[in-house]
Design a protein around this motif. Structure first.
Motif, PDB file in Angstrom:
ATOM      1  N   SER A 162       0.822  -1.225   0.000  1.00 26.56           N
ATOM      2  CA  SER A 162       0.000   0.000   0.000  1.00 26.56           C
ATOM      3  C   SER A 162       0.845   1.259   0.000  1.00 26.56           C
ATOM      4  CB  SER A 162      -0.961   0.000   1.195  1.00 26.56           C
ATOM      5  OG  SER A 162      -1.829  -1.117   1.144  1.00 26.56           O
ATOM      6  N   ILE A 163       2.059   1.144  -0.559  1.00 26.68           N
ATOM      7  CA  ILE A 163       2.914   2.331  -0.710  1.00 26.68           C
ATOM      8  C   ILE A 163       2.855   2.738  -2.169  1.00 26.68           C
ATOM      9  CG2 ILE A 163       5.236   3.262  -0.453  1.00 26.68           C
ATOM     10  CD1 ILE A 163       5.776   1.133   1.637  1.00 26.68           C
ATOM     11  N   LYS A 164       1.871   3.511  -2.491  1.00 26.92           N
ATOM     12  CA  LYS A 164       1.716   4.051  -3.835  1.00 26.92           C
ATOM     13  C   LYS A 164       1.713   5.563  -3.728  1.00 26.92           C
ATOM     14  CE  LYS A 164      -0.554   0.803  -6.962  1.00 26.92           C
ATOM     15  NZ  LYS A 164      -1.710   0.618  -7.880  1.00 26.92           N
ATOM     16  N   THR A 165       2.830   6.155  -4.114  1.00 27.75           N
ATOM     17  CA  THR A 165       2.961   7.609  -4.040  1.00 27.75           C
ATOM     18  C   THR A 165       3.431   8.141  -5.382  1.00 27.75           C
ATOM     19  OG1 THR A 165       5.272   7.539  -3.345  1.00 27.75           O
ATOM     20  CG2 THR A 165       3.604   7.429  -1.595  1.00 27.75           C
ATOM     21  N   ALA A 166       3.322   9.439  -5.529  1.00 27.89           N
ATOM     22  CA  ALA A 166       3.786  10.065  -6.768  1.00 27.89           C
ATOM     23  C   ALA A 166       5.276   9.808  -6.976  1.00 27.89           C
ATOM     24  CB  ALA A 166       3.510  11.559  -6.743  1.00 27.89           C
ATOM     25  N   SER A 167       6.038   9.731  -5.872  1.00 28.57           N
ATOM     26  CA  SER A 167       7.482   9.534  -6.013  1.00 28.57           C
ATOM     27  C   SER A 167       7.811   8.156  -6.573  1.00 28.57           C
ATOM     28  CB  SER A 167       8.190   9.753  -4.672  1.00 28.57           C
ATOM     29  OG  SER A 167       7.722   8.840  -3.706  1.00 28.57           O
ATOM     30  N   THR A 168       7.081   7.104  -6.169  1.00 25.76           N
ATOM     31  CA  THR A 168       7.357   5.775  -6.728  1.00 25.76           C
ATOM     32  C   THR A 168       6.909   5.700  -8.186  1.00 25.76           C
ATOM     33  OG1 THR A 168       5.250   4.934  -5.835  1.00 25.76           O
ATOM     34  CG2 THR A 168       7.237   4.613  -4.494  1.00 25.76           C
ATOM     35  N   LEU A 188       1.965   4.033 -17.546  1.00 28.27           N
ATOM     36  CA  LEU A 188       2.076   4.234 -16.096  1.00 28.27           C
ATOM     37  C   LEU A 188       1.536   5.602 -15.694  1.00 28.27           C
ATOM     38  CD1 LEU A 188       3.114   2.886 -13.514  1.00 28.27           C
ATOM     39  CD2 LEU A 188       5.300   4.049 -13.885  1.00 28.27           C
ATOM     40  N   PHE A 189       1.737   6.590 -16.549  1.00 23.30           N
ATOM     41  CA  PHE A 189       1.176   7.923 -16.281  1.00 23.30           C
ATOM     42  C   PHE A 189      -0.346   7.866 -16.210  1.00 23.30           C
ATOM     43  CE2 PHE A 189      -0.682  11.739 -18.325  1.00 23.30           C
ATOM     44  CZ  PHE A 189      -0.431  12.662 -17.320  1.00 23.30           C
ATOM     45  N   ARG A 190      -0.964   7.110 -17.108  1.00 24.83           N
ATOM     46  CA  ARG A 190      -2.419   6.982 -17.070  1.00 24.83           C
ATOM     47  C   ARG A 190      -2.876   6.305 -15.775  1.00 24.83           C
ATOM     48  NH1 ARG A 190      -1.659   5.830 -22.716  1.00 24.83           N
ATOM     49  NH2 ARG A 190      -1.652   3.586 -22.261  1.00 24.83           N
ATOM     50  N   ASP A 191      -2.110   5.304 -15.324  1.00 22.77           N
ATOM     51  CA  ASP A 191      -2.447   4.660 -14.050  1.00 22.77           C
ATOM     52  C   ASP A 191      -2.366   5.650 -12.898  1.00 22.77           C
ATOM     53  OD1 ASP A 191      -2.811   2.287 -15.357  1.00 22.77           O
ATOM     54  OD2 ASP A 191      -0.844   1.448 -14.826  1.00 22.77           O
ATOM     55  N   LEU A 192      -1.338   6.489 -12.926  1.00 23.63           N
ATOM     56  CA  LEU A 192      -1.173   7.481 -11.861  1.00 23.63           C
ATOM     57  C   LEU A 192      -2.336   8.462 -11.845  1.00 23.63           C
ATOM     58  CD1 LEU A 192       0.329   9.006  -9.656  1.00 23.63           C
ATOM     59  CD2 LEU A 192       1.797  10.022 -11.420  1.00 23.63           C
ATOM     60  N   LYS A 193      -2.799   8.879 -13.009  1.00 25.07           N
ATOM     61  CA  LYS A 193      -3.899   9.843 -13.067  1.00 25.07           C
ATOM     62  C   LYS A 193      -5.194   9.248 -12.514  1.00 25.07           C
ATOM     63  CE  LYS A 193      -4.280  12.961 -16.197  1.00 25.07           C
ATOM     64  NZ  LYS A 193      -4.508  13.717 -17.450  1.00 25.07           N
ATOM     65  N   SER A 194      -5.320   7.937 -12.602  1.00 19.09           N
ATOM     66  CA  SER A 194      -6.548   7.294 -12.113  1.00 19.09           C
ATOM     67  C   SER A 194      -6.411   6.786 -10.681  1.00 19.09           C
ATOM     68  CB  SER A 194      -6.928   6.131 -13.028  1.00 19.09           C
ATOM     69  OG  SER A 194      -5.906   5.149 -13.033  1.00 19.09           O
ATOM     70  N   ALA A 195      -5.216   6.914 -10.100  1.00 23.66           N
ATOM     71  CA  ALA A 195      -4.993   6.418  -8.741  1.00 23.66           C
ATOM     72  C   ALA A 195      -5.738   7.278  -7.731  1.00 23.66           C
ATOM     73  CB  ALA A 195      -3.501   6.404  -8.429  1.00 23.66           C
ATOM     74  N   ALA A 196      -6.230   6.633  -6.690  1.00 27.43           N
ATOM     75  CA  ALA A 196      -6.995   7.365  -5.673  1.00 27.43           C
ATOM     76  C   ALA A 196      -6.102   7.974  -4.610  1.00 27.43           C
ATOM     77  CB  ALA A 196      -8.002   6.417  -5.018  1.00 27.43           C
TER      78      ALA A 196
END
Length: 489
Positions: A162-168, A188-196
């Motif tokens: 559960s360590i999902k941050t912008a830095s990773t 991966l950028f698209r995944d980041l944009k959809s991350a909660a």
């Protein structure tokens, strides 16, 4: 760049601002100053939120680094050093800054850094959990060593905890970018944009701009910049540097000037990377005045560390028509170490010296080419060499050059031999002139109408009447007509 970039885009559907890649496969690029400052080394410190690095932290990390490097030949000893001193060190800085600083200092010893990373991952079982900053540093390290599988493994490991941050996310995007996986980077950028749990940062968009710039997808790059404006993110120096790199890569000089003006308007101070990009851009565009002005600002750095830029400046001078270009080129050539020899630059200098009739310098460059087994295959360069020897009446130099060119596999042409014949004839060295005919045959060059005309003119000039008649007969026999009636073609 026009100010329309600060557009009145609405805040709805920001994902549509950046178009997808059209079926891109893995693209591998070699990083050069042309492509800008965002290389894997500079990426390492960008993905994590910056912690104030105290002198104490750096000092402790330096002592541990020295012990680890000193033990690098024994993997077991490295582990013992980490168990004795590393565990306490990492516990003291629970925010992960100790590991980040140590990995930073081990950047020149990747094998040791990998051992530290693997050991640190195992410490999570001893109640020393890794932070997002540490994972980001590890992912960046994996990208720098071109170990994409390890980078993905670390990212997945962090996500499972559960360590999902912008830095990773940024770290893995950067690893993809610097190893040529452009499509995976955008996915991966698209995944980041959809991350909660997190959202893109300015670093994220800087990486995208660099990816698009490397691929010369200028519209995608500009769409990314518009999205930055749309989201009210503040462009930083890296943003502008990556835009500059993209435009320099695409040879879009007007846009380069637009970015420089925009930086001045927004009071963004250029750094060394900015000036290096400007220097390359001005060199490639032939803007010598601005190239020299920029070089004066960074010559202390360029002379020691940026040999490719020195070569780019030499090329710019070679293409120019300024009167003192050879003197300036000679000064720059002295800055290039012997082990930085480049065949294309050697040939470029041969052509330059030939154009200026600098025979000694041309011969020196030709000798250098032969020493490095460089083979010239361009007819234009060969003719420039021939013309120089002819204008300088250096027939013996030409004869020596022809022999070496034959042995070295250079591009031979009939003009080489005709020029030798004319020059020998002008000095009444008729026997040597005649021997050139055999050389032509050995190189599979048949005698042409022009060959006979050279012989006819030579014998006529030196009153060799018997041979004049022989040549006339051969010309008629070969269908070239009587030289008394026909002009040379």
């Amino acid at each position: 760049m026009r100010r329309v970039w600060k557009s009145d885009l609405t805040r709805t559907k920001p994902k549509t601002l950046i178009p997808d890649f059209p079926n891109l496969t893995r693209v591998t690029h070699t990083r050069t100053p042309l492509q800008g400052p965002l290389n894997i080394a500079s990426l390492i410190g960008l993905f994590a939120d910056k912690h104030p690095e105290s002198e104490e932290l750096r000092g402790k990390a330096s002592l541990l680094r020295d012990e680890l490097v000193g033990s690098s030949d024994d993997a077991g000893k490295v582990v013992r050093v980490l168990e004795e001193k590393g565990e306490t060190f990492f516990r003291t800085y629970s925010n992960g800054s100790a590991f980040v600083e140590l990995m930073k200092q081990l950047s020149s010893w990747p094998s040791v850094a990998l051992q530290v990373l693997n050991w640190r991952r195992k410490q999570t079982d001893n109640s020393i959990p890794m932070t997002s900053e540490e994972y980001a540093k590890g992912i960046s390290f994996a990208g720098r060593t071109k170990n994409i599988d390890l980078a993905v493994e670390l990212f997945t490991e962090a996500a499972n905890k559960s360590i999902k941050t912008a830095s990773t996310y940024n770290a893995l995007m950067g690893a993809y970018m610097c190893n040529g996986y452009a499509e995976k980077c955008q996915a991966l950028f698209r995944d980041l944009k959809s991350a909660a749990s997190c959202s893109p940062t300015i670093v994220t968009y800087n990486i995208l701009i660099s990816v698009f710039g490397r691929l010369m997808l200028v519209e995608h790059m500009e769409a990314t910049f518009r999205e930055i404006q749309h989201l009210d993110l503040s462009p930083n120096l890296s943003t502008y540097n990556n835009l500059l790199a993209g435009y320099v890569t695409g040879w879009m000089w007007n846009r380069v000037e637009d970015i420089i003006r925009m930086m001045k308007e927004n009071k963004v101070q250029p750094d060394i990377n900015t000036h290096l990009l400007m220097l390359r851009g001005y060199a490639h565009s032939g803007n010598l005045q601005k190239m020299e002005e920029t070089y004066d600002k960074v010559k202390y750095h360029v002379n020691d560390k940026e040999i490719p830029l020195i070569r780019a400046m030499i090329c710019a001078y070679c293409k120019s028509s300024i009167t003192d270009r050879i003197e300036k080129i000679s000064a720059l050539m002295k800055l290039i170490p012997e082990n930085e020899y480049r065949p294309w630059l050697n040939v470029l200098l041969i052509k330059l010296y030939a154009q200026e009739d600098w025979v000694e310098e041309m011969d020196s460059s030709i000798n250098e080419a032969f020493e490095h087994k460089t083979c010239v295959t361009t007819i234009r360069v060969m003719r420039s060499i021939i013309a120089t020897y002819f204008r300088c009446n250096a027939v013996d130099r030409l004869a020596s050059f022809v022999k070496r060119a034959e042995r070295g596999g250079w591009h031979l042409c009939r003009s080489l031999y005709h020029c030798k014949m004319v020059m020998y004839a002008s000095q009444k060295r008729l026997e040597e002139m005649e021997s050139v005919l055999n050389e032509m045959e050995d190189s599979n060059f048949c005698r042409t109408k022009k060959t006979f005309w050279i012989l006819y003119k030579a014998y006529s000039t030196w009153d060799q009447r018997h041979k004049v008649e022989q040549v006339r007969g051969l010309m008629c026999k070969n269908g070239y007509g009587d030289p008394c009636d026909v002009l040379p073609s």
